[in-house]
Every structure is written in C-alpha cells, then in structure tokens.
Design a protein around this motif. Structure first.
Motif, PDB file in Angstrom:
ATOM      1  N   ILE A 232       0.852  -1.187   0.000  1.00 32.65           N
ATOM      2  CA  ILE A 232       0.000   0.000   0.000  1.00 32.65           C
ATOM      3  C   ILE A 232       0.892   1.243   0.000  1.00 32.65           C
ATOM      4  N   PRO A 233       0.761   2.106  -1.006  1.00 29.65           N
ATOM      5  CA  PRO A 233       1.618   3.310  -1.056  1.00 29.65           C
ATOM      6  C   PRO A 233       1.181   4.336  -0.024  1.00 29.65           C
ATOM      7  N   ASP A 234       2.105   5.194   0.335  1.00 27.19           N
ATOM      8  CA  ASP A 234       1.773   6.278   1.253  1.00 27.19           C
ATOM      9  C   ASP A 234       0.739   7.202   0.613  1.00 27.19           C
ATOM     10  N   PRO A 235      -0.089   7.858   1.412  1.00 27.61           N
ATOM     11  CA  PRO A 235      -1.077   8.797   0.860  1.00 27.61           C
ATOM     12  C   PRO A 235      -0.404   9.880   0.030  1.00 27.61           C
ATOM     13  N   SER A 236      -1.077  10.271  -1.054  1.00 27.61           N
ATOM     14  CA  SER A 236      -0.533  11.296  -1.935  1.00 27.61           C
ATOM     15  C   SER A 236      -0.567  12.657  -1.253  1.00 27.61           C
ATOM     16  N   VAL A 237       0.474  13.423  -1.471  1.00 23.27           N
ATOM     17  CA  VAL A 237       0.550  14.798  -0.973  1.00 23.27           C
ATOM     18  C   VAL A 237       0.739  15.701  -2.188  1.00 23.27           C
TER      19      VAL A 237
END
Length: 259
Positions: A188-193
């Motif tokens: 699971i990728p980190d949340p987009s910023v």
C-alpha cells in the motif's frame, strides 16, 4: 515561433492554428496535431542531444491521458505508440496484436509489434471494457521486458517519485503505485501529498533524483505478488470495473487492479 523557426508567413501561421482551433500544427504524414510550444525545444539544435526525451514523452502522454479521462473528451494526443505497445506487453489478452516473428532484442522494443488500423478498429469500446473487467492477475504480464534488459538495462532513475516537467507542463509520477512492474512486491503506497513546487524545485529534484527514490520493497517470488492487505485496500479506494452497469461489489482477490 511558427514564423521565426519554420519561416512561414504570419498569414499561414494564423490559418494553421485557426484550422486546428488551438495553438497546434498538423503533421502531413499522420493524423497528429503538435503543440507549437515544442518548437521552442528545437530553437537551438546543438542542445537537443542533451534532452531527456523519455521524460518529455512521458509528461506529454500523462497530460494527454489526464485530459482523455474527462467524460467530455473523445480524443487522445501524444506519443500513442508508447501507450499502445505498453498495452500489448502487459495485457496480451485485452488487445488483438501481432508479434513480429523476425524481431530481435537489439531493436527498439516497439518494433516487436505489428499493428494496422484494421486491427485497432476491429474491437469496439464495450468489448475492451468487458475484457478489462474480466482480467485476473495471471492474465497480466507484470515484467515483460526481462529479455530486453541486456539491450536496455533498468535504471534506478525509474524509481524517482515526484513531479516531472516538460516546458510548461508538469505531472506527478508515482512509481510507488506500480512497483510490481519493477519486480517488487506491491504494498500500500503512502497517501498522496499534492504540494505544488516551483519549476526550479522540480528541476533541482530531478537533478538529484537519488534523494527521491521509492524505498525498495521485497523482490517478487511470483510475478504480480502483493502484500496481504493490498487488494482489500485497492478495492476500497478504486473503481474495480470499467463497464457501466456493473455493481461495485469487490471481485475475488485473483482479479487484477486496473492502471
């Protein structure tokens, strides 16, 4: 730029852009329209050998795909050969394609495929959507370029995460969402910023790409492997179907997420 660089008359330049209805010019040998901003890149021909052409093609294609994803748009511009061959390589069961039996790995990878207008137009959009809906993980070729690595090695720069820019166009490039295409187990990728930065900052980050590389994951033992919680996460945040009329109930975990 049309007058200065192509040495056409102002009248011809106005007529051409009026014909295209935007700041584009038509290529006589194809049905493609090219934005005049790219003429600026050819102002000094002695510099062209230093250009990151892959980045330019990728930025332009991402920008066009973003426009094409809007419901009111019906066309897609840019380097379509790149997208077409990518589909042939990764989704062999989706598109009707013919491999050139005389292809050798010393040639550009796109030369592997033979496509005609008859082939491309033989399947309608609903059929493509249905095929995408039926995709399962074993139907996807996750790492199709293994035999081509002796000619074109994988460069760690492909794992750079951040903004890419070509001229006035900037797009987000997030390989952490597709690390299984690089041979790693998908997590699971980190949340987009979505924090915007200046053009100078984009350039600086790209020149120091080694400081912005996606952390390495576990190497895949089985192609297309993902962490145990990834598929549940994917079906919570994504739209698992292409065809209108389907329910949004999660598919079995054997199905493949759409790009």
């Amino acid at each position: 730029m049309l007058v200065d660089l192509l040495m056409v008359s102002p009248e011809s330049a106005r007529a051409e852009t009026a014909q295209c209805r935007r700041p584009y010019v038509r290529l006589q040998w194809s049905a493609t329209n090219v934005h005049v901003v790219y003429l600026e890149a050819l102002r000094d021909l002695s510099m062209t050998e230093r250009y990151a052409r892959g980045v330019a093609a990728l930025v332009h294609m991402y920008d066009q795909l973003n426009n094409a994803s809007m419901s009111h748009n019906r066309q897609l511009g840019g380097y379509i050969t790149l997208l077409q061959c990518w589909i042939y390589e990764h989704f062999p069961s989706v598109a009707d394609s013919t491999a050139d039996q005389e292809y050798d790995e010393d040639s550009p990878r796109s030369c592997r495929w033979i496509a005609t207008k008859k082939t491309v137009k033989s399947i309608r959009t609903p059929a493509y959507r249905d095929r995408l809906d039926r995709l399962r993980i074993p139907d996807v070729c996750w790492i199709p370029y293994g035999e081509h690595r002796e000619v074109r090695d994988f460069h760690v720069r492909s794992c750079y995460s951040g903004l890419l820019r070509w001229g006035p166009v900037a797009i987000y490039y997030r390989p952490e969402r597709i690390v299984w295409q690089f041979g790693y187990t998908q997590i699971i990728p980190d949340p987009s910023v979505d924090s915007w930065v200046s053009y100078d900052d984009i350039h600086d980050r790209w020149m120091h790409y080694e400081d912005h590389i996606v952390p390495a994951c576990e190497v895949c033992v089985v192609p297309g492997a993902c962490s145990s919680d990834y598929m549940d996460w994917f079906f919570r945040i994504s739209h698992p179907f292409m065809t209108s009329g389907h329910t949004l109930d999660p598919l079995p975990h054997g199905h493949a997420p759409q790009p």
